[in-house]
Design a protein around this motif. Structure first.
Motif, PDB file in Angstrom:
ATOM      1  N   LEU A   1      42.911  35.052  12.946  1.00  0.00           N
ATOM      2  CA  LEU A   1      41.955  36.143  12.784  1.00  0.00           C
ATOM      3  C   LEU A   1      42.301  37.332  13.666  1.00  0.00           C
ATOM      4  CD1 LEU A   1      39.230  37.199  11.610  1.00  0.00           C
ATOM      5  CD2 LEU A   1      38.124  36.114  13.578  1.00  0.00           C
ATOM      6  N   VAL A   2      42.751  37.075  14.895  1.00  0.00           N
ATOM      7  CA  VAL A   2      43.051  38.163  15.833  1.00  0.00           C
ATOM      8  C   VAL A   2      44.534  38.492  15.896  1.00  0.00           C
ATOM      9  CG1 VAL A   2      41.022  37.571  17.222  1.00  0.00           C
ATOM     10  CG2 VAL A   2      43.254  36.634  17.855  1.00  0.00           C
ATOM     11  N   GLN A   3      45.346  37.886  15.052  1.00  0.00           N
ATOM     12  CA  GLN A   3      46.791  38.070  15.142  1.00  0.00           C
ATOM     13  C   GLN A   3      47.197  39.533  15.010  1.00  0.00           C
ATOM     14  OE1 GLN A   3      49.144  35.973  16.089  1.00  0.00           O
ATOM     15  NE2 GLN A   3      50.625  37.642  15.939  1.00  0.00           N
ATOM     16  N   ALA A   4      46.575  40.258  14.084  1.00  0.00           N
ATOM     17  CA  ALA A   4      46.944  41.667  13.902  1.00  0.00           C
ATOM     18  C   ALA A   4      46.699  42.466  15.181  1.00  0.00           C
ATOM     19  CB  ALA A   4      46.162  42.269  12.739  1.00  0.00           C
ATOM     20  N   ALA A   5      45.635  42.132  15.899  1.00  0.00           N
ATOM     21  CA  ALA A   5      45.364  42.820  17.164  1.00  0.00           C
ATOM     22  C   ALA A   5      46.414  42.481  18.210  1.00  0.00           C
ATOM     23  CB  ALA A   5      43.969  42.449  17.672  1.00  0.00           C
ATOM     24  N   ARG A   6      46.876  41.221  18.223  1.00  0.00           N
ATOM     25  CA  ARG A   6      47.932  40.844  19.155  1.00  0.00           C
ATOM     26  C   ARG A   6      49.233  41.595  18.826  1.00  0.00           C
ATOM     27  NH1 ARG A   6      43.916  39.336  20.268  1.00  0.00           N
ATOM     28  NH2 ARG A   6      44.211  41.344  21.305  1.00  0.00           N
ATOM     29  N   GLU A   7      49.499  41.797  17.552  1.00  0.00           N
ATOM     30  CA  GLU A   7      50.694  42.538  17.157  1.00  0.00           C
ATOM     31  C   GLU A   7      50.599  43.987  17.630  1.00  0.00           C
ATOM     32  OE1 GLU A   7      53.323  41.469  15.143  1.00  0.00           O
ATOM     33  OE2 GLU A   7      52.631  39.518  14.427  1.00  0.00           O
ATOM     34  N   ARG A   8      49.412  44.575  17.532  1.00  0.00           N
ATOM     35  CA  ARG A   8      49.255  45.974  17.936  1.00  0.00           C
ATOM     36  C   ARG A   8      49.482  46.166  19.429  1.00  0.00           C
ATOM     37  NH1 ARG A   8      45.116  45.788  14.016  1.00  0.00           N
ATOM     38  NH2 ARG A   8      43.507  45.406  15.591  1.00  0.00           N
ATOM     39  N   GLU A   9      49.281  45.113  20.215  1.00  0.00           N
ATOM     40  CA  GLU A   9      49.547  45.229  21.652  1.00  0.00           C
ATOM     41  C   GLU A   9      50.982  45.666  21.932  1.00  0.00           C
ATOM     42  OE1 GLU A   9      48.338  42.104  24.428  1.00  0.00           O
ATOM     43  OE2 GLU A   9      47.309  41.194  22.718  1.00  0.00           O
ATOM     44  N   LEU A  10      51.882  45.304  21.049  1.00  0.00           N
ATOM     45  CA  LEU A  10      53.301  45.576  21.289  1.00  0.00           C
ATOM     46  C   LEU A  10      53.627  47.056  21.253  1.00  0.00           C
ATOM     47  CD1 LEU A  10      54.979  42.646  19.335  1.00  0.00           C
ATOM     48  CD2 LEU A  10      54.543  42.853  21.776  1.00  0.00           C
ATOM     49  N   HIS A  11      52.733  47.879  20.699  1.00  0.00           N
ATOM     50  CA  HIS A  11      52.997  49.319  20.692  1.00  0.00           C
ATOM     51  C   HIS A  11      53.143  49.847  22.117  1.00  0.00           C
ATOM     52  CE1 HIS A  11      52.446  49.163  16.502  1.00  0.00           C
ATOM     53  NE2 HIS A  11      51.123  49.283  16.451  1.00  0.00           N
ATOM     54  N   GLY A  12      52.413  49.260  23.037  1.00  0.00           N
ATOM     55  CA  GLY A  12      52.497  49.707  24.428  1.00  0.00           C
ATOM     56  C   GLY A  12      53.769  49.272  25.136  1.00  0.00           C
ATOM     57  N   PHE A  13      54.565  48.415  24.489  1.00  0.00           N
ATOM     58  CA  PHE A  13      55.804  47.907  25.108  1.00  0.00           C
ATOM     59  C   PHE A  13      57.046  48.307  24.307  1.00  0.00           C
ATOM     60  CE2 PHE A  13      52.380  45.188  26.509  1.00  0.00           C
ATOM     61  CZ  PHE A  13      52.661  44.947  27.837  1.00  0.00           C
ATOM     62  N   ARG A  14      56.869  49.247  23.358  1.00  0.00           N
ATOM     63  CA  ARG A  14      57.973  49.549  22.451  1.00  0.00           C
ATOM     64  C   ARG A  14      59.191  50.106  23.165  1.00  0.00           C
ATOM     65  NH1 ARG A  14      53.821  53.036  21.670  1.00  0.00           N
ATOM     66  NH2 ARG A  14      54.174  55.277  21.878  1.00  0.00           N
ATOM     67  N   LYS A  15      58.994  50.838  24.271  1.00  0.00           N
ATOM     68  CA  LYS A  15      60.164  51.389  24.983  1.00  0.00           C
ATOM     69  C   LYS A  15      61.037  50.277  25.553  1.00  0.00           C
ATOM     70  CE  LYS A  15      58.136  55.850  26.288  1.00  0.00           C
ATOM     71  NZ  LYS A  15      57.740  56.744  27.423  1.00  0.00           N
ATOM     72  N   GLY A  16      60.422  49.154  25.913  1.00  0.00           N
ATOM     73  CA  GLY A  16      61.191  48.045  26.456  1.00  0.00           C
ATOM     74  C   GLY A  16      61.756  47.130  25.397  1.00  0.00           C
ATOM     75  N   LEU A  17      61.464  47.440  24.122  1.00  0.00           N
ATOM     76  CA  LEU A  17      61.915  46.581  23.037  1.00  0.00           C
ATOM     77  C   LEU A  17      62.821  47.313  22.054  1.00  0.00           C
ATOM     78  CD1 LEU A  17      58.484  44.829  22.333  1.00  0.00           C
ATOM     79  CD2 LEU A  17      60.502  43.769  23.376  1.00  0.00           C
ATOM     80  N   VAL A  18      63.413  48.406  22.506  1.00  0.00           N
ATOM     81  CA  VAL A  18      64.339  49.161  21.649  1.00  0.00           C
ATOM     82  C   VAL A  18      65.510  48.253  21.265  1.00  0.00           C
ATOM     83  CG1 VAL A  18      65.935  51.114  21.531  1.00  0.00           C
ATOM     84  CG2 VAL A  18      63.696  51.385  22.631  1.00  0.00           C
TER      85      VAL A  18
END
Length: 371
Positions: A100-117
């Motif tokens: 149910l909350v998986q999509a919200a957990r995925e959105r958290e990654l937007h804040g770490f995108r610079k470290g995941l290039v």
């Protein structure tokens, strides 16, 4: 604001008593630990001990070994779900609520995108799943393995990505009473031996939230779940729900058969753990936290253990234990009457008799801590 200006108004005290009743805090319930966790839709569990203190405040005859055994039997697990925080859930709820909350957990990654290039997140999830299902891994071990694949990535971002993309449970003995153990992780499906549910509509969870935390607004549930856009689900359910207003005119929803006690119903003192869901699960916390004490149960990222008197936040407490004994110190926010102090002592003695292994204990009151 309310769509129905004629809906009955519930005072803060009426909301307090309704919520306390559903939270099993007006009177202790004769439920098993697993039944209580299911009714409460999980318990906040950032640390190991809070679920035990939460249940000791809510259940008649609670034995911490009961919850510990449920964890050992994999009937209950520790996993990141609502608000991106660790919760103790039943196995069934783990496999429903995490999707149910998986999509919200995925959105958290937007804040770490610079470290995941340059990091292929699907591949990262597949590698992480293979590693933790081969054997439980600590986050450090998982991070080091992922760094071997993506040496230029940010180590923290890699571990966050694994946690967000996969439903990682903390395997025992972590979380068990009187046992020590570092955090080691595997997938919920592997640990429980069955697949997760498809992503569910939120409707059933809305009803369960209201049964455990209501009457409540859409924003209240969104705060509890860490989700947005739940208005549509409430509107679908509106024909099945009762509606009220709070004293500020905000529309509140409720399930028809839930208890709404008289506002004058006595509420005994309760000693709650840090991060107790009672204080975290509404956008408007005035049903439990008086305006004068707003923010007093936190300092920075640190949450204090809290004291309820007459159903409302009235102080904080701490416990120091050693082989020689235990000292529980209550720090009230305002003076307590003699009767209130006696009742707090009685509640503290009961809690310590259940959860402290110390041969003796001392209950003390500190000076009033004013804002």
């Amino acid at each position: 604001m309310t769509k129905n200006s004629t809906a009955p108004v519930l005072s803060a005290r009426a909301l307090n008593r309704a919520t306390l009743d559903r939270q099993l805090l007006l009177r202790r319930a004769a439920l098993s630990a697993t039944e209580a966790i299911e009714h409460l839709v999980g318990l906040q569990a950032q640390n190991v001990k809070p679920p035990y203190y939460a249940l000791a405040a809510r259940l008649e005859g609670f034995d911490p070994e009961e919850l510990s055994a449920a964890m050992g039997e994999r009937a209950v697990v520790r996993i990141v779900t609502m608000r991106s925080t660790i919760h103790t859930h039943t196995a069934d709820d783990c496999l429903i609520l995490r999707p149910l909350v998986q999509a919200a957990r995925e959105r958290e990654l937007h804040g770490f995108r610079k470290g995941l290039v340059g990091v292929d997140l699907d591949r990262l999830a597949a590698i992480s799943r293979e590693l933790v299902e081969a054997e439980p891994r600590t986050m450090k071990q998982l991070r080091e393995a992922l760094l071997a694949e993506w040496p230029d990535a940010d180590p923290l971002a890699l571990s966050v990505a694994a946690r967000c993309r996969l439903p990682l449970v903390q395997v025992t003995p972590r979380g068990m009473w009187g046992r020590s153990g570092q955090v080691a992780l595997t997938t919920a499906e592997h640990w429980l031996g069955r697949p997760a549910a498809p992503v569910p509509a939120p409707d059933d969870t809305v009803l369960r939230y209201l049964a455990a935390f209501g009457p409540a607004s859409v924003k209240d549930m969104q705060t509890w779940a860490g989700l947005t856009r739940l208005r549509e689900a409430f509107e679908r359910l509106r024909p099945r729900l009762l509606t009220f207003r709070d004293e500020n005119g905000v529309e509140l929803f409720d399930v028809p058969d839930a208890p709404r006690p008289d506002p004058g119903t006595p509420a005994p003192p309760r000693l709650l753990p840090e991060f107790d869901n009672l204080l975290l699960s509404h956008a408007d916390r005035s049903r439990v936290v008086p305006t004068a004490y707003k923010g007093r149960s936190w300092q920075g990222n640190q949450a204090y253990r809290t004291l309820l008197v007459d159903g409302f936040l009235r102080g904080v407490w701490q416990l120091e234990e050693s082989r020689d004994g235990a000292v529980l110190t209550v720090q009230p926010f305002d003076p307590l009457t003699r009767r209130e102090r006696d009742d707090v002592v009685m509640e503290a003695e009961r809690m310590l008799s259940v959860l402290s292994s110390a041969a003796s204990y001392d209950i003390r009151f500190g000076t009033v801590v004013r804002a």
